[in-house]
Design a protein around this motif. Sequence first.
Motif, PDB file in Angstrom:
ATOM      1  N   LEU A  10       0.853  -1.183   0.000  1.00  0.00           N
ATOM      2  CA  LEU A  10       0.000   0.000   0.000  1.00  0.00           C
ATOM      3  C   LEU A  10       0.891   1.236   0.000  1.00  0.00           C
ATOM      4  O   LEU A  10       1.760   1.382   0.861  1.00  0.00           O
ATOM      5  N   LEU A  12       0.142   5.232  -0.270  1.00  0.00           N
ATOM      6  CA  LEU A  12      -0.932   6.224  -0.312  1.00  0.00           C
ATOM      7  C   LEU A  12      -0.901   7.054  -1.592  1.00  0.00           C
ATOM      8  O   LEU A  12       0.134   7.586  -1.978  1.00  0.00           O
ATOM      9  N   SER A  17      -4.131   2.033  -4.515  1.00  0.00           N
ATOM     10  CA  SER A  17      -4.027   2.296  -3.079  1.00  0.00           C
ATOM     11  C   SER A  17      -4.906   3.481  -2.728  1.00  0.00           C
ATOM     12  O   SER A  17      -5.096   4.383  -3.547  1.00  0.00           O
ATOM     13  N   LEU A  23      -7.946   5.861   3.830  1.00  0.00           N
ATOM     14  CA  LEU A  23      -7.366   4.880   4.744  1.00  0.00           C
ATOM     15  C   LEU A  23      -7.792   5.155   6.185  1.00  0.00           C
ATOM     16  O   LEU A  23      -8.296   4.270   6.877  1.00  0.00           O
ATOM     17  N   SER A  37      -2.435   7.805  10.009  1.00  0.00           N
ATOM     18  CA  SER A  37      -1.625   7.117   9.006  1.00  0.00           C
ATOM     19  C   SER A  37      -0.196   7.596   9.205  1.00  0.00           C
ATOM     20  O   SER A  37       0.064   8.785   9.363  1.00  0.00           O
ATOM     21  N   GLY A  42       1.428   2.692   4.164  1.00  0.00           N
ATOM     22  CA  GLY A  42       0.368   1.796   4.593  1.00  0.00           C
ATOM     23  C   GLY A  42       0.415   1.429   6.057  1.00  0.00           C
ATOM     24  O   GLY A  42      -0.250   0.487   6.483  1.00  0.00           O
ATOM     25  N   LEU A  64     -11.616  -0.163   1.872  1.00  0.00           N
ATOM     26  CA  LEU A  64     -10.419   0.125   1.084  1.00  0.00           C
ATOM     27  C   LEU A  64     -10.527  -0.485  -0.313  1.00  0.00           C
ATOM     28  O   LEU A  64     -10.104   0.123  -1.300  1.00  0.00           O
TER      29      LEU A  64
END
Length: 141
Positions: A10, A12, A17, A23, A37, A42, A64
């Motif tokens: 992952l 961002l 993603s 997220l 985050s 990720g 997600l």
Amino acid sequence: MLWAASFRNLNLGHRGSPVRAQLEGAFTAAGAVSVRSFQTNGTVIFDPGDLEPEAVVAAARPALAEAAGYDDIGPCQPVDVLARIVANHAADAWDLLLNTFDRGVSLEALIPGVALTAGRICVDAGPGWVLTRLIGASDPV
């Protein structure tokens, strides 16, 4: 207690993603509080409240997938365990690789000093994590 979920593959904002808001929003919608985050790789720091941390991750994954098409694993570890690993191995940090996996899986081969597959030696291990380094000429095998 704070937990860290480490999602595989992952990044961002990259194709496939989620972005940061998606997220973090998936975790909040799944019942977590104090969701942050960490970096762009990720990693999510969260408080699962009264829920099991793995239940929060499991509940966040469909959101997600819907938002960004992302569907991979996100093993969890308590932040204090990760801090202890860093404190215990800080001097060798650049030579080590931390892998996380399902905390419920028992891997009896994860014994410090034992050679593992792919040319790695176990340095330390615990429930759901193993710390390894490449096997060098001076390492016992």
